[in-house]
Design an enzyme around this catalytic site. Structure first.
Site, PDB file in Angstrom:
ATOM      1  CG  HIS A   8       8.177  -2.216 -13.284  1.00 55.29           C
ATOM      2  ND1 HIS A   8       8.355  -1.853 -14.598  1.00 55.29           N
ATOM      3  CD2 HIS A   8       9.223  -1.653 -12.604  1.00 55.29           C
ATOM      4  CE1 HIS A   8       9.446  -1.088 -14.687  1.00 55.29           C
ATOM      5  NE2 HIS A   8       9.983  -0.963 -13.505  1.00 55.29           N
ATOM      6  CD  GLU A  39       6.506  30.854 -19.807  1.00 53.23           C
ATOM      7  OE1 GLU A  39       7.211  31.732 -19.280  1.00 53.23           O
ATOM      8  OE2 GLU A  39       6.239  30.825 -21.024  1.00 53.23           O
ATOM      9  CD  GLN A  60       7.444  -6.640  -7.151  1.00 50.51           C
ATOM     10  OE1 GLN A  60       7.866  -7.339  -8.057  1.00 50.51           O
ATOM     11  NE2 GLN A  60       6.688  -5.569  -7.362  1.00 50.51           N
ATOM     12  CE1 TYR A  69      -4.410   0.822   0.025  1.00 51.75           C
ATOM     13  CE2 TYR A  69      -3.671   2.584   1.471  1.00 51.75           C
ATOM     14  CZ  TYR A  69      -4.634   2.029   0.651  1.00 51.75           C
ATOM     15  OH  TYR A  69      -5.829   2.693   0.455  1.00 51.75           O
ATOM     16  N   GLY A  70       1.746   1.310  -1.042  1.00 50.98           N
ATOM     17  CA  GLY A  70       2.685   2.431  -1.142  1.00 50.98           C
ATOM     18  C   GLY A  70       2.120   3.522  -2.022  1.00 50.98           C
ATOM     19  CB  VAL A  71       3.152   5.094  -5.089  1.00 53.98           C
ATOM     20  CG1 VAL A  71       2.630   6.215  -5.976  1.00 53.98           C
ATOM     21  CG2 VAL A  71       4.236   5.627  -4.164  1.00 53.98           C
ATOM     22  CG  ASP A 117       8.349   2.206 -16.139  1.00 50.06           C
ATOM     23  OD1 ASP A 117       7.245   2.767 -16.305  1.00 50.06           O
ATOM     24  OD2 ASP A 117       8.982   2.249 -15.057  1.00 50.06           O
TER      25      ASP A 117
END
Ligand SMILES: NC(=O)c1ccc[n+]([C@@H]2O[C@H](COP(=O)([O-])OP(=O)(O)OC[C@H]3O[C@@H](n4cnc5c(N)ncnc54)[C@H](O)[C@@H]3O)[C@@H](O)[C@H]2O)c1
Ligand SMILES: CC(C)(O)[C@@H](O)C(=O)O
Ligand SMILES: [Mg+2]
Ligand SMILES: [Mg+2]
Length: 348
Positions: free
Chosen positions: A124, A248, A103, A38-40, A208
């Site tokens: 991923h 900008e 993991q 439950y990270g990002v 990625d």
């Protein structure tokens, strides 16, 4: 799948029109999806699945900050929020959303719960592609696929709440049941993807890793720093240098480029800016292309994976990371940025 022309190259994409949410809900009706971590990405994907009416639980280590965050997001301990092993046991589809380095550590536990017919989902291609370094080799009788949102988990959730959607890639590594591809598509729609494009694990991880080290974050910070330094060395104030380098771009021009493309942006600035930008983009390309080639090669050889695994597996990696982030945060450019952001009218 819809066939679309991308600048002269035909590609297949899966859209929500063609694979609507109702179809995903029906296809996954008998599944229990366990989002591990439950990270990002974990919060973004699990909350979107839940709000999309799909049966989802969260597996997370008890007692930490992220467990508390899960509780405050409405996950109920013992009902929809479990310790990792309990969630792995209950799952028919395991969404492996720990950090790529973590993991590796948890793999023996996950593997134990990957009994025949279960599915393993990644966001991923890292763990599978670099299996010689990660040791992640799933049993042959489980489906293995990925859905990789092309953006932060934070945006995945924000866009979903706004009724929009981030695009995601999907890929099948192992199809034990004959249903792996549809599982990937159904979950891709379930996690809130706007549309899905197909790839394989190798191409997902190499593109990625190149993107995040390159134009998405590494290169852009490098270019920001270079221009800011030159402006400062030539007597410009921090606010002037920051506004002309970052503010900008993010506040005015990038949203317009996102909406209409770069050709439109070039057509809708002053003729003075137009002339200069048309003259200077090639020198910048030529100066940076060798760096991008070096980067891609470092990704391809597995060197970037090796660095990432080695550095992110150290027991004190968080402290070291925090020291590096502190340096960035306290650099003049981002201190100036904090002040500039505080001045935006919507912040008051
Ligand atoms: N961050 C993103 O927006 C993003 C975008 C696309 C794909 N991805 C991929 O999604 C996956 C998850 O990435 P993330 O950034 O959400 O992960 P993360 O770094 O935020 O970590 C996720 C979770 O792992 C837990 N964790 C860390 N070490 C652990 C350990 N040893 N044992 C148990 N739990 C541990 C943390 O508590 C956290 O809840 C990765 O494969 C990543 O490459 C991430
Ligand atoms: C959000 C990013 C950079 O696209 C993702 O790839 C990650 O690893 O966090
Ligand atoms: Mg990434
Ligand atoms: Mg990415």
């Amino acid at each position: 799948m819809a066939k679309l022309n991308f600048g002269g190259v035909e590609e297949d994409v899966v859209t929500r029109e063609e694979y609507p949410l109702e179809k995903a809900q029906a296809f996954l009706a008998n599944d229990t999806i366990a989002v591990i971590g439950y990270g990002v990405q974990g919060p973004g994907q699990s909350l979107n699945l839940r709000d999309n009416g799909i049966n989802v639980i969260v597996g997370q280590r008890k007692g930490g900050k992220t467990w508390d965050k899960a509780v405050s997001d409405g996950w109920v301990p013992g009902e929809t929020l479990f310790e990792i092993e309990e969630a792995l046991e209950k799952a028919s589809i395991i969404c492996y959303l720990l950090s790529d380095a973590a993991q590796i550590e948890l793999w023996p536990t996950v593997k134990k719960h990957l009994t025949a017919g279960k599915s393993l989902y990644f966001s991923h291609g890292f763990g599978i592609t670099y299996k010689d370094q990660t040791g992640i080799v799933p049993p042959a009788d489980v489906d293995v696929f990925l859905v990789a949102p092309k953006g932060s988990g934070t945006s995945l959730r924000r866009l979903f709440v706004e009724g929009k959607g981030l695009n995601s890639s999907f890929a099948v590594f192992q199809d034990a049941t004959g249903k792996a591809r549809e599982k990937a598509i159904a979950l891709g729609i379930g996690v809130g993807s706007g549309y899905l494009f197909e790839t394989d694990f190798y191409r997902e991880v190499t593109s990625d890793l190149t993107g995040e080290r390159g134009s998405l974050m590494g290169a852009i910070q490098g270019i920001f720093a270079a221009q800011y330094e030159v402006l400062r060395e030539n007597g410009h104030s921090p606010s002037e240098a920051f506004n002309e380098t970052v503010e900008e771009l993010t506040q005015s021009l990038m949203p317009l480029v996102a909406e209409n493309g770069m050709d439109w942006m070039y057509a809708n600035c002053s003729t003075t800016a137009q002339r200069g930008a048309l003259d200077w983009w090639r020198p910048f390309r030529d100066a940076t292309k060798p760096v991008f080639e070096k980067l891609y090669n470092s990704v391809k050889t597995g060197n970037e994976a090796k660095i990432s695994i080695t550095r992110n597996s150290q027991p004190d990696y968080r402290e070291k990371l925090e020291a590096e982030l502190k340096e960035l945060r306290e650099s003049e450019i981002w201190q100036a940025g904090a002040t500039v952001r505080s001045l935006r009218p919507e912040r008051n």
